[in-house]
Design a protein around this motif. Sequence first.
Motif, short mmCIF file in Angstrom:
data_model
loop_
_atom_site.label_atom_id
_atom_site.label_comp_id
_atom_site.label_asym_id
_atom_site.label_seq_id
_atom_site.Cartn_x
_atom_site.Cartn_y
_atom_site.Cartn_z
N ALA A 1 32.48 42.33 39.79
CA ALA A 1 31.22 42.61 39.07
C ALA A 1 30.86 41.40 38.23
O ALA A 1 31.72 40.65 37.79
CB ALA A 1 31.37 43.85 38.19
N GLU A 2 29.56 41.21 38.04
CA GLU A 2 29.02 40.18 37.16
C GLU A 2 29.54 38.78 37.49
O GLU A 2 30.00 38.04 36.61
CB GLU A 2 29.35 40.49 35.70
CG GLU A 2 28.87 41.86 35.24
CD GLU A 2 29.45 42.22 33.88
OE1 GLU A 2 29.87 41.31 33.15
OE2 GLU A 2 29.49 43.42 33.57
N PRO A 3 29.49 38.36 38.77
CA PRO A 3 29.94 37.00 39.07
C PRO A 3 29.00 35.97 38.47
O PRO A 3 27.78 36.14 38.50
CB PRO A 3 29.90 36.97 40.60
CG PRO A 3 28.84 37.96 40.96
CD PRO A 3 28.95 39.06 39.94
N ASP B 1 44.56 49.88 40.95
CA ASP B 1 44.93 50.96 40.04
C ASP B 1 43.86 51.26 39.00
O ASP B 1 44.06 52.07 38.10
CB ASP B 1 46.25 50.64 39.34
CG ASP B 1 46.18 49.32 38.57
OD1 ASP B 1 45.07 48.74 38.46
OD2 ASP B 1 47.23 48.87 38.06
N GLY B 2 42.70 50.58 39.11
CA GLY B 2 41.59 50.84 38.20
C GLY B 2 41.55 49.95 36.98
O GLY B 2 40.56 49.99 36.22
N VAL B 3 42.57 49.14 36.76
CA VAL B 3 42.60 48.24 35.60
C VAL B 3 41.54 47.15 35.77
O VAL B 3 41.44 46.53 36.83
CB VAL B 3 44.00 47.61 35.44
CG1 VAL B 3 43.99 46.58 34.32
CG2 VAL B 3 45.03 48.69 35.16
N ARG B 4 40.77 46.92 34.71
CA ARG B 4 39.71 45.92 34.76
C ARG B 4 40.12 44.68 33.97
O ARG B 4 40.66 44.78 32.86
CB ARG B 4 38.41 46.50 34.19
CG ARG B 4 37.89 47.68 35.00
CD ARG B 4 36.61 48.26 34.43
NE ARG B 4 36.16 49.41 35.18
CZ ARG B 4 35.37 49.34 36.25
NH1 ARG B 4 34.94 48.16 36.67
NH2 ARG B 4 35.01 50.44 36.89
N THR B 5 39.87 43.52 34.54
CA THR B 5 40.20 42.25 33.90
C THR B 5 39.05 41.28 34.08
O THR B 5 38.15 41.50 34.91
CB THR B 5 41.47 41.63 34.52
OG1 THR B 5 41.29 41.52 35.95
CG2 THR B 5 42.69 42.47 34.22
N ARG B 6 39.06 40.20 33.31
CA ARG B 6 38.11 39.11 33.47
C ARG B 6 38.85 37.93 34.10
O ARG B 6 39.96 37.60 33.67
CB ARG B 6 37.51 38.69 32.12
CG ARG B 6 36.82 39.79 31.35
CD ARG B 6 35.52 40.23 31.97
NE ARG B 6 34.56 39.15 32.12
CZ ARG B 6 33.30 39.32 32.54
NH1 ARG B 6 32.88 40.54 32.86
NH2 ARG B 6 32.49 38.30 32.66
N ARG B 7 38.26 37.32 35.09
CA ARG B 7 38.92 36.23 35.80
C ARG B 7 38.07 34.96 35.76
O ARG B 7 36.83 35.04 35.85
CB ARG B 7 39.18 36.61 37.26
CG ARG B 7 39.98 37.89 37.45
CD ARG B 7 41.39 37.78 36.91
NE ARG B 7 42.16 38.97 37.18
CZ ARG B 7 43.01 39.11 38.20
NH1 ARG B 7 43.18 38.12 39.04
NH2 ARG B 7 43.67 40.24 38.36
N VAL B 8 38.72 33.83 35.68
CA VAL B 8 38.10 32.53 35.87
C VAL B 8 38.87 31.85 36.99
O VAL B 8 40.09 31.65 36.87
CB VAL B 8 38.13 31.67 34.59
CG1 VAL B 8 37.47 30.32 34.86
CG2 VAL B 8 37.42 32.39 33.45
N PHE C 1 34.16 36.22 36.67
CA PHE C 1 33.72 37.56 37.06
C PHE C 1 34.66 38.63 36.48
O PHE C 1 35.77 38.34 36.02
CB PHE C 1 33.65 37.71 38.59
CG PHE C 1 34.92 37.37 39.32
CD1 PHE C 1 35.94 38.31 39.46
CD2 PHE C 1 35.08 36.11 39.89
CE1 PHE C 1 37.10 38.00 40.15
CE2 PHE C 1 36.25 35.79 40.57
CZ PHE C 1 37.26 36.74 40.71
N ALA C 2 34.17 39.87 36.50
CA ALA C 2 34.99 41.03 36.13
C ALA C 2 35.59 41.59 37.40
O ALA C 2 34.93 41.64 38.45
CB ALA C 2 34.13 42.08 35.43
#
Length: 323
Positions: free
Chosen positions: A205-207, A164-171, A158-159
């Motif tokens: 987002a987008e799970p 702090d608003g920083v966006r990352t992609r996680r697995v 997911f995203a």
Amino acid sequence: MTDTPARLLSLLSLLQTPREWPGSELAERLRVSSRTIRRDIERLRDLGYPVEATLGAEGGYRLVAGAAMPPLLLDDEEAVAIAVGLRAGAGHAIEGVEEASVRALAKLEQVLPSRLRRRVSALQSATTALTRGDGASVDPRTLTTMASAVAGPERLRFAYRARDGVRTRRVVEPYRLVSTGSRWYLIAYDLEREDWRTFRVDRVAEPFATGARFAPRELPMDAEEFVRRGLRGGGTYAVDVTFAAGPEALPDWLREAAVVGAGVPEAGVAGAGGGTRVRFESGDAPEWLAARLALTGVPFTVHAPEALAAGALALGARLAGAA
């Protein structure tokens, strides 16, 4: 109707309406003999459905409450109504039913026909629920995707948007969904960071469930405690507050949270100059605790810590400005 499984489902559907069915009427409806109806009733009982028979020349059958909840057959309208209600309960974290709502919704939406999914989504988009706290709500589809991945168990991608608003992609390897009553959190093992993490679901987002299975790891503590520690930064602090009222005017959570402290005899609550002095340990953010204390409706004075006094002062200024 010669197909036994189909006939049993039809019979069960009839019995799940709140009335008593004469055996002859059931036989006529299903176009079989009364003897076949009796055999089918026994089959349902063997499957765990508590079917009660009444004596008499005509005889009758009805489904009654049993020791366990049997599977239910729902028509289209019933399925839509339940799905909409479960989405409301899950998406807005209604205290006491939120986790059960997610589990039930995940099961229901897995088998819901696409035409009914569209109706549920249309109803959901046309309604608004009143929320508590900051009103943080989540898409029920996000919750059901996560719940299914937890049950799998299946790795989740997911995203994520941090504070702090920083966006990352996680697995991650999802472990548990936890509701605090106003927000949802996902506890998961982050594969890239090689450590346990807590994620606010309303920032996800987008799970996407990847399909990759995994052997669940052991969380080093209780799931609820893990979330609590994450919210308070891993520690607690001592609270010392005097309320301008007797102990009976305080809510249960204050009396139950109180612990023995210096100058407080045997309990955390002691009369202090016509009021009540309370000492306890808290892991809540000081600003949030100040709001909870204010919501008691009882005037109070903060003795410690300074962060709580500052939080109360800031809250008072904001409320005064709003008024």
